[in-house]
Motif scaffolding. Structure first.
Motif, short mmCIF file in Angstrom:
data_model
loop_
_atom_site.label_atom_id
_atom_site.label_comp_id
_atom_site.label_asym_id
_atom_site.label_seq_id
_atom_site.Cartn_x
_atom_site.Cartn_y
_atom_site.Cartn_z
N ASP A 160 60.56 -31.99 16.55
CA ASP A 160 59.83 -30.91 15.87
C ASP A 160 58.39 -30.77 16.35
OD1 ASP A 160 62.01 -30.12 14.38
OD2 ASP A 160 61.52 -31.40 12.67
N ALA A 161 57.88 -31.77 17.07
CA ALA A 161 56.52 -31.68 17.60
C ALA A 161 56.48 -31.23 19.05
CB ALA A 161 55.82 -33.03 17.47
N GLN A 162 57.62 -31.02 19.66
CA GLN A 162 57.68 -30.73 21.09
C GLN A 162 56.88 -29.49 21.45
OE1 GLN A 162 61.64 -30.80 22.59
NE2 GLN A 162 61.05 -30.49 24.71
N ASP A 163 56.14 -29.59 22.57
CA ASP A 163 55.34 -28.51 23.16
C ASP A 163 54.00 -28.29 22.47
OD1 ASP A 163 56.97 -27.91 25.33
OD2 ASP A 163 58.21 -26.55 24.14
N ASN A 164 53.68 -29.05 21.43
CA ASN A 164 52.36 -28.95 20.83
C ASN A 164 51.37 -29.84 21.58
OD1 ASN A 164 53.07 -27.12 18.74
ND2 ASN A 164 54.02 -28.80 17.60
N PHE A 165 50.08 -29.55 21.43
CA PHE A 165 49.04 -30.19 22.23
C PHE A 165 48.18 -31.13 21.39
CE2 PHE A 165 50.05 -26.33 24.52
CZ PHE A 165 50.02 -26.71 25.86
N THR A 166 47.73 -32.20 22.03
CA THR A 166 46.80 -33.14 21.43
C THR A 166 45.76 -33.53 22.47
OG1 THR A 166 48.37 -34.09 19.84
CG2 THR A 166 46.53 -35.47 20.47
N VAL A 167 44.52 -33.70 22.03
CA VAL A 167 43.47 -34.24 22.89
C VAL A 167 43.21 -35.68 22.49
CG1 VAL A 167 41.61 -33.40 21.36
CG2 VAL A 167 41.12 -33.90 23.76
N SER A 168 42.97 -36.54 23.47
CA SER A 168 42.76 -37.96 23.16
C SER A 168 42.08 -38.65 24.33
CB SER A 168 44.09 -38.65 22.86
OG SER A 168 43.89 -40.02 22.56
N CYS A 169 41.33 -39.71 24.01
CA CYS A 169 40.74 -40.52 25.08
C CYS A 169 41.77 -41.46 25.69
CB CYS A 169 39.55 -41.31 24.54
SG CYS A 169 39.99 -42.54 23.30
N TYR A 170 42.94 -41.58 25.04
CA TYR A 170 43.97 -42.49 25.56
C TYR A 170 45.36 -41.95 25.23
CZ TYR A 170 47.03 -46.46 26.24
OH TYR A 170 48.06 -47.26 26.67
N PHE A 171 46.25 -42.02 26.21
CA PHE A 171 47.67 -41.79 25.99
C PHE A 171 48.45 -42.94 26.63
CE2 PHE A 171 46.26 -37.32 25.67
CZ PHE A 171 46.91 -36.94 24.50
N ARG A 172 49.53 -43.33 26.00
CA ARG A 172 50.37 -44.39 26.55
C ARG A 172 50.93 -44.02 27.91
NH1 ARG A 172 54.01 -45.60 22.07
NH2 ARG A 172 55.51 -44.10 22.88
N SER A 173 51.08 -42.74 28.18
CA SER A 173 51.68 -42.27 29.43
C SER A 173 50.66 -42.04 30.54
CB SER A 173 52.46 -40.97 29.18
OG SER A 173 51.65 -40.01 28.52
N LEU A 174 49.39 -42.42 30.34
CA LEU A 174 48.41 -42.26 31.40
C LEU A 174 48.84 -43.02 32.64
CD1 LEU A 174 45.03 -42.55 29.45
CD2 LEU A 174 45.76 -40.59 30.82
N PRO A 175 48.70 -42.42 33.82
CA PRO A 175 49.10 -43.11 35.04
C PRO A 175 48.11 -44.21 35.41
CG PRO A 175 48.05 -41.03 35.58
CD PRO A 175 48.16 -41.07 34.08
N GLY A 176 48.52 -45.05 36.34
CA GLY A 176 47.61 -46.08 36.86
C GLY A 176 48.07 -47.48 36.51
N GLU A 177 47.77 -48.39 37.42
CA GLU A 177 48.20 -49.77 37.24
C GLU A 177 47.53 -50.44 36.05
OE1 GLU A 177 50.48 -52.95 37.73
OE2 GLU A 177 50.65 -51.06 38.86
N ALA A 178 46.26 -50.11 35.81
CA ALA A 178 45.54 -50.75 34.70
C ALA A 178 46.22 -50.45 33.36
CB ALA A 178 44.09 -50.28 34.68
N ASN A 179 46.63 -49.18 33.15
CA ASN A 179 47.28 -48.85 31.89
C ASN A 179 48.67 -49.46 31.80
OD1 ASN A 179 47.42 -47.42 29.31
ND2 ASN A 179 48.91 -46.09 30.31
N ARG A 180 49.41 -49.46 32.91
CA ARG A 180 50.73 -50.09 32.89
C ARG A 180 50.63 -51.57 32.54
NH1 ARG A 180 51.70 -46.42 37.17
NH2 ARG A 180 50.96 -47.91 38.72
N THR A 181 49.63 -52.24 33.08
CA THR A 181 49.43 -53.66 32.78
C THR A 181 49.10 -53.86 31.31
OG1 THR A 181 48.67 -54.09 35.03
CG2 THR A 181 48.07 -55.70 33.35
N PHE A 182 48.24 -52.99 30.78
CA PHE A 182 47.87 -53.10 29.37
C PHE A 182 49.08 -52.88 28.46
CE2 PHE A 182 46.79 -50.37 25.64
CZ PHE A 182 46.30 -51.38 24.83
#
Length: 357
Positions: free
Chosen positions: A215-237
């Protein structure tokens, strides 16, 4: 707790010991529990509070008892206490970039919704100002009590007025009920699908997305962090957090709380004490590596510089990053230096009193 475990695993010359206190969402309990933590348990650094209401209950206590609140949640701004470190975004770091992203893509006619307390009031006030400065239109502004799920009147108004987008500053169960009801409207009438007229939020994250699902699909959110952010540092975290018991709960709330603990630990390590002034001084002079990036506390405001990423909800409990910020935005909690106009050739200078229609 995951961050405390991670810090203690490094065999530092000190150990962090958590003293949990759960007010159960009852705002009347925050001040008393905070006082008890400081006086009876000797706590100097408190990580907590979600709503601005609860934070404002705690601030007089930490100021009186010489402790520090590390506040890990996005908020509306217009505050700076020397006994609070704001480890999350204020309005110029969330609302302003969100509106600048949404208006050119969907339009400038909006309905503003908010829970009936300072977060909803102030965030909607700034949104109204931005819309008017961009020659947009506020078709309606509505506030409902925290936790109220009787939102049929909101859906009826949206259906009648057909805004280009809806700014959702509701919190908790009110937000979840609204998103589900709006999705049902979109199923009845494709003109109200979120891909056409989206709901946009400054305070809706992965841990909540799982409560709402498709029911939330296609809605937008702004954030300083998302779990899906790319990069090795986030994957490690993310992998490290999962090994310590976190999984679906990894979101901006989690990352900001985690970063708060790392700031405290780094401050103690640099200062050689957990005393308030030396730890704060260290946090303001030494950058600390966190899931939010390398951060340092702004000496003027006790806020931190943060990026503003934009995510679009998927149906599987995650977000697609549709705009990844390439730099951190300096905090401006009193909106003294931030332009609310999206057009460079019009509008008032920042720092001046503004007429809000």
């Amino acid at each position: 707790m995951a961050a405390i475990e991670a810090v203690n695993a490094h065999n530092l010359p000190f150990e962090l010991k958590p003293v949990p206190a759960d007010p159960g969402g009852n705002t009347d309990r925050y001040a008393g529990l905070c006082d008890d933590l400081i006086v009876r348990h000797g706590v100097r650094h408190i990580v907590g509070c979600t709503t601005s209401w609860s934070r404002k209950e705690v601030i007089p206590v930490v100021e009186k008892r010489d402790a520090v609140l590390w506040y890990p949640c996005v908020y509306e701004g217009f505050e700076a206490s020397d006994r609070v470190v704001y480890v999350a975004a204020c309005a110029n770091q969330h609302l302003v970039p969100l509106m600048e992203f949404i208006m050119p893509r969907f339009g400038k006619r909006a309905i503003l919704l908010g829970s009936n307390y300072i977060w909803g009031w102030e965030t909607n006030r700034l949104a109204r100002e931005m819309l008017h400065a961009a020659d947009g239109e506020v078709l309606g502004e509505r506030a409902i009590a925290i936790g109220d799920t009787d939102i049929g009147h909101l859906i009826r108004e949206i259906e009648a007025k057909k805004p280009d987008f809806i700014l959702n500053n509701l919190i908790g169960e009110s937000s979840y009920a609204f998103l589900k009801a709006y999705a049902e409207l979109g199923r009845r009438d494709p003109d109200f699908r979120s891909s056409v007229r989206p709901v946009v939020s400054c305070n809706f994250y992965e841990s909540e997305l799982e409560r709402v699902g498709l029911d939330a699909q296609d809605n937008f959110t702004v954030s300083c962090y998302f779990r899906s952010l790319p990069g090795e540092a986030n994957r490690t975290f993310v992998e490290a957090a999962r090994t310590r018991g976190a999984d679906s709960g990894i979101s901006a709330f989690f990352a900001q709380s985690y970063a708060s603990i790392l700031l405290i630990a780094a401050g103690i390590a640099h200062a050689g004490t957990d005393a308030i002034e030396p730890v704060l001084a260290a946090a303001k002079t030494h950058a600390t590596g966190t899931p939010l990036g390398d951060i340092i506390v702004d000496a003027r405001t006790n806020h931190i510089a943060l990026p503003a990423h934009i995510g679009r909800a998927r149906g599987d409990g995650g977000f697609d990053i549709v705009h990844q910020a390439d730099h951190a935005i300096q905090p401006d909690p009193f909106m003294a230096r931030t332009y609310l106009q999206t057009s460079a050739d019009k509008g008032q200078q920042p720092g001046f009193l503004r007429l809000v229609k």
